[in-house]
Design a protein around this motif. Structure first.
Motif, mmCIF file in Angstrom:
data_model
loop_
_atom_site.group_PDB
_atom_site.id
_atom_site.type_symbol
_atom_site.label_atom_id
_atom_site.label_comp_id
_atom_site.label_asym_id
_atom_site.label_seq_id
_atom_site.Cartn_x
_atom_site.Cartn_y
_atom_site.Cartn_z
ATOM 1 N N LEU A 51 -30.829 13.589 -44.714
ATOM 2 C CA LEU A 51 -31.336 13.541 -43.344
ATOM 3 C C LEU A 51 -32.697 14.223 -43.245
ATOM 4 O O LEU A 51 -33.588 13.760 -42.531
ATOM 5 C CB LEU A 51 -30.331 14.224 -42.418
ATOM 6 N N ALA A 52 -32.882 15.314 -44.001
ATOM 7 C CA ALA A 52 -34.151 16.045 -43.975
ATOM 8 C C ALA A 52 -35.301 15.209 -44.524
ATOM 9 O O ALA A 52 -36.469 15.463 -44.195
ATOM 10 C CB ALA A 52 -34.019 17.341 -44.772
ATOM 11 N N ALA A 53 -34.983 14.220 -45.364
ATOM 12 C CA ALA A 53 -36.025 13.364 -45.931
ATOM 13 C C ALA A 53 -36.592 12.392 -44.893
ATOM 14 O O ALA A 53 -37.615 11.756 -45.131
ATOM 15 C CB ALA A 53 -35.462 12.588 -47.119
ATOM 16 N N GLN A 54 -35.926 12.287 -43.743
ATOM 17 C CA GLN A 54 -36.393 11.414 -42.670
ATOM 18 C C GLN A 54 -37.208 12.228 -41.672
ATOM 19 O O GLN A 54 -36.952 13.397 -41.456
ATOM 20 C CB GLN A 54 -35.205 10.745 -41.979
ATOM 21 N N ARG A 55 -38.188 11.595 -41.069
ATOM 22 C CA ARG A 55 -39.073 12.312 -40.160
ATOM 23 C C ARG A 55 -38.384 12.609 -38.828
ATOM 24 O O ARG A 55 -37.760 11.724 -38.242
ATOM 25 C CB ARG A 55 -40.337 11.496 -39.885
ATOM 26 N N PRO A 56 -38.507 13.853 -38.334
ATOM 27 C CA PRO A 56 -38.000 14.134 -36.992
ATOM 28 C C PRO A 56 -38.917 13.485 -35.947
ATOM 29 O O PRO A 56 -40.076 13.186 -36.260
ATOM 30 C CB PRO A 56 -38.047 15.659 -36.918
ATOM 31 N N PRO A 57 -38.427 13.262 -34.730
ATOM 32 C CA PRO A 57 -37.093 13.634 -34.262
ATOM 33 C C PRO A 57 -36.020 12.760 -34.876
ATOM 34 O O PRO A 57 -36.261 11.590 -35.176
ATOM 35 C CB PRO A 57 -37.197 13.433 -32.748
ATOM 36 N N LEU A 58 -34.850 13.333 -35.066
ATOM 37 C CA LEU A 58 -33.728 12.610 -35.637
ATOM 38 C C LEU A 58 -32.887 12.008 -34.526
ATOM 39 O O LEU A 58 -32.698 12.621 -33.482
ATOM 40 C CB LEU A 58 -32.877 13.560 -36.486
ATOM 41 N N SER A 59 -32.370 10.832 -34.769
ATOM 42 C CA SER A 59 -31.525 10.179 -33.779
ATOM 43 C C SER A 59 -30.056 10.396 -34.112
ATOM 44 O O SER A 59 -29.697 10.770 -35.240
ATOM 45 C CB SER A 59 -31.809 8.669 -33.739
ATOM 46 N N ALA A 60 -29.195 10.132 -33.134
ATOM 47 C CA ALA A 60 -27.756 10.205 -33.374
ATOM 48 C C ALA A 60 -27.348 9.208 -34.448
ATOM 49 O O ALA A 60 -26.519 9.506 -35.317
ATOM 50 C CB ALA A 60 -27.003 9.938 -32.074
ATOM 51 N N GLU A 61 -27.957 8.021 -34.434
ATOM 52 C CA GLU A 61 -27.614 6.996 -35.424
ATOM 53 C C GLU A 61 -27.969 7.447 -36.839
ATOM 54 O O GLU A 61 -27.186 7.264 -37.782
ATOM 55 C CB GLU A 61 -28.343 5.682 -35.103
ATOM 56 N N GLN A 62 -29.141 8.052 -37.016
ATOM 57 C CA GLN A 62 -29.539 8.550 -38.331
ATOM 58 C C GLN A 62 -28.564 9.616 -38.831
ATOM 59 O O GLN A 62 -28.193 9.638 -40.008
ATOM 60 C CB GLN A 62 -30.943 9.145 -38.269
ATOM 61 N N THR A 63 -28.151 10.494 -37.931
ATOM 62 C CA THR A 63 -27.240 11.571 -38.312
ATOM 63 C C THR A 63 -25.897 11.016 -38.753
ATOM 64 O O THR A 63 -25.349 11.428 -39.787
ATOM 65 C CB THR A 63 -27.055 12.546 -37.131
ATOM 66 N N ILE A 64 -25.359 10.072 -37.996
ATOM 67 C CA ILE A 64 -24.065 9.473 -38.343
ATOM 68 C C ILE A 64 -24.157 8.713 -39.664
ATOM 69 O O ILE A 64 -23.235 8.739 -40.485
ATOM 70 C CB ILE A 64 -23.573 8.545 -37.223
ATOM 71 N N GLU A 65 -25.282 8.052 -39.902
ATOM 72 C CA GLU A 65 -25.453 7.293 -41.148
ATOM 73 C C GLU A 65 -25.426 8.202 -42.371
ATOM 74 O O GLU A 65 -25.032 7.777 -43.466
ATOM 75 C CB GLU A 65 -26.767 6.510 -41.110
ATOM 76 N N CYS A 66 -25.824 9.461 -42.209
ATOM 77 C CA CYS A 66 -25.843 10.403 -43.328
ATOM 78 C C CYS A 66 -24.547 11.205 -43.439
ATOM 79 O O CYS A 66 -24.435 12.088 -44.301
ATOM 80 C CB CYS A 66 -27.023 11.361 -43.192
ATOM 81 N N ALA A 67 -23.587 10.926 -42.557
ATOM 82 C CA ALA A 67 -22.318 11.660 -42.552
ATOM 83 C C ALA A 67 -21.257 10.894 -43.338
ATOM 84 O O ALA A 67 -21.360 9.691 -43.569
ATOM 85 C CB ALA A 67 -21.857 11.886 -41.117
ATOM 86 N N LEU A 68 -20.217 11.620 -43.747
ATOM 87 C CA LEU A 68 -19.070 11.034 -44.437
ATOM 88 C C LEU A 68 -17.886 11.026 -43.476
ATOM 89 O O LEU A 68 -17.661 11.989 -42.738
ATOM 90 C CB LEU A 68 -18.709 11.853 -45.672
ATOM 91 N N ALA A 69 -17.119 9.943 -43.492
ATOM 92 C CA ALA A 69 -15.918 9.860 -42.664
ATOM 93 C C ALA A 69 -14.772 10.595 -43.354
ATOM 94 O O ALA A 69 -14.563 10.437 -44.560
ATOM 95 C CB ALA A 69 -15.543 8.400 -42.430
ATOM 96 N N LEU A 70 -14.034 11.403 -42.595
ATOM 97 C CA LEU A 70 -12.890 12.132 -43.140
ATOM 98 C C LEU A 70 -11.577 11.421 -42.862
ATOM 99 O O LEU A 70 -10.531 11.836 -43.383
ATOM 100 C CB LEU A 70 -12.833 13.545 -42.544
ATOM 101 N N ASP A 71 -11.628 10.363 -42.041
ATOM 102 C CA ASP A 71 -10.424 9.585 -41.778
ATOM 103 C C ASP A 71 -10.808 8.119 -41.622
ATOM 104 O O ASP A 71 -11.992 7.767 -41.633
ATOM 105 C CB ASP A 71 -9.667 10.112 -40.546
ATOM 106 N N ALA A 72 -9.807 7.254 -41.487
ATOM 107 C CA ALA A 72 -10.034 5.811 -41.542
ATOM 108 C C ALA A 72 -10.912 5.290 -40.410
ATOM 109 O O ALA A 72 -11.693 4.349 -40.607
ATOM 110 C CB ALA A 72 -8.683 5.082 -41.534
ATOM 111 N N ASP A 73 -10.807 5.874 -39.208
ATOM 112 C CA ASP A 73 -11.578 5.362 -38.079
ATOM 113 C C ASP A 73 -12.787 6.221 -37.727
ATOM 114 O O ASP A 73 -13.364 6.086 -36.653
ATOM 115 C CB ASP A 73 -10.680 5.186 -36.850
ATOM 116 N N SER A 74 -13.170 7.117 -38.638
ATOM 117 C CA SER A 74 -14.358 7.975 -38.457
ATOM 118 C C SER A 74 -14.289 8.814 -37.184
ATOM 119 O O SER A 74 -15.321 9.109 -36.572
ATOM 120 C CB SER A 74 -15.638 7.115 -38.441
ATOM 121 N N THR A 75 -13.093 9.211 -36.811
ATOM 122 C CA THR A 75 -12.949 10.148 -35.701
ATOM 123 C C THR A 75 -13.442 11.522 -36.125
ATOM 124 O O THR A 75 -14.017 12.264 -35.332
ATOM 125 C CB THR A 75 -11.476 10.226 -35.249
#
Length: 241
Positions: A51-75
């Protein structure tokens, strides 16, 4: 207290069924998750550094794209942190951008829980600490842990004037919540069970089964989340340290 942060994230939807939750691993000393829960590895496209490699400001979509899901429906989601303290050195701007992005995520129904590690690190995520709706100071119920916790609470109260006082989450038996609330001058002191079996399941990534869901750790963590909801009814950003 990485295990407690994971437990908070796991139980968050049980208390807030209409919300999702993102655990932001912001410990500048190096992530405990990378050697435990995430020991199998993290894709190059995921995590704080991606995420830091992307230029700020960061969007919610960018943040979610760099996250890992811990359950099947990404709750439940996780944004992995750094493996080496030197990697945290250039991240001040990223923490500030993520503090702003947390508000946007909140509007989309995603609450953010931050594991900030120990206070006092030269590269600590200060902007996240200042922006949080509620700050949780974690400690064990013993003098050796409560003394530095008291110093952390004093500092946070000074740096967050007019805000909700820090909440203490105390792991294990010992001093009573009333004694700790008075001694630390916190908004509340909430107990969490010292539960080696459930901590082991988190470390192994095996978070499932009736015994796990009904474990002492998760039962007490649920009570913590319920109390936080009373103190900060609409938290977009909660920080643990």
């Amino acid at each position: 207290m990485t295990t407690t942060s994971l437990a908070l994230t796991w139980m968050w939807p049980a208390v807030h069924p209409d919300r999702k939750v993102l655990l932001l691993d912001a410990d500048p000393a190096g992530s405990g998750l990378l050697t435990g829960y995430l020991r199998a590895g993290v894709p190059d496209s995921a995590g704080v550094l991606a995420l830091a490699a992307q230029r700020p400001p960061l969007s919610a979509e960018q943040t979610i794209e760099c996250a890992l899901a811990l359950d099947a429906d990404s709750t439940r989601m996780l944004l992995p942190g750094v493996s080496d303290p030197l990697q945290a050195r250039p991240l001040a701007g990223t923490w500030t951008a993520l503090a702003d992005t947390a508000r946007e995520l909140g509007r989309f129904g995603v609450d953010v829980v931050v594991d900030a590690g120990r206070l006092g690190h030269r590269y600590e995520p200060t902007s996240l600490l200042h922006a949080a709706d509620v700050v949780v100071v974690m400690a064990r119920s013993e003098i050796a842990s409560l003394v530095p916790a008291a110093a952390a609470v004093r500092r946070l109260r000074d740096e967050r004037p007019g805000r909700i006082a820090p909440v203490a989450v105390v792991v294990g038996d010992g001093y009573s919540p009333g004694e700790i609330t008075t001694t630390l001058a916190v908004a509340d002191a909430l107990p969490v069970a010292l539960d080696a079996w459930t901590a082991g399941r988190f470390a192994e990534g095996g978070a499932q089964g009736w015994r796990f869901e009904r474990s002492p750790l998760l039962r007490t963590v649920r009570a913590v989340i319920e109390r936080l909801a009373q103190l900060a009814p609409s938290p977009d950003l909660a920080v643990t340290s």
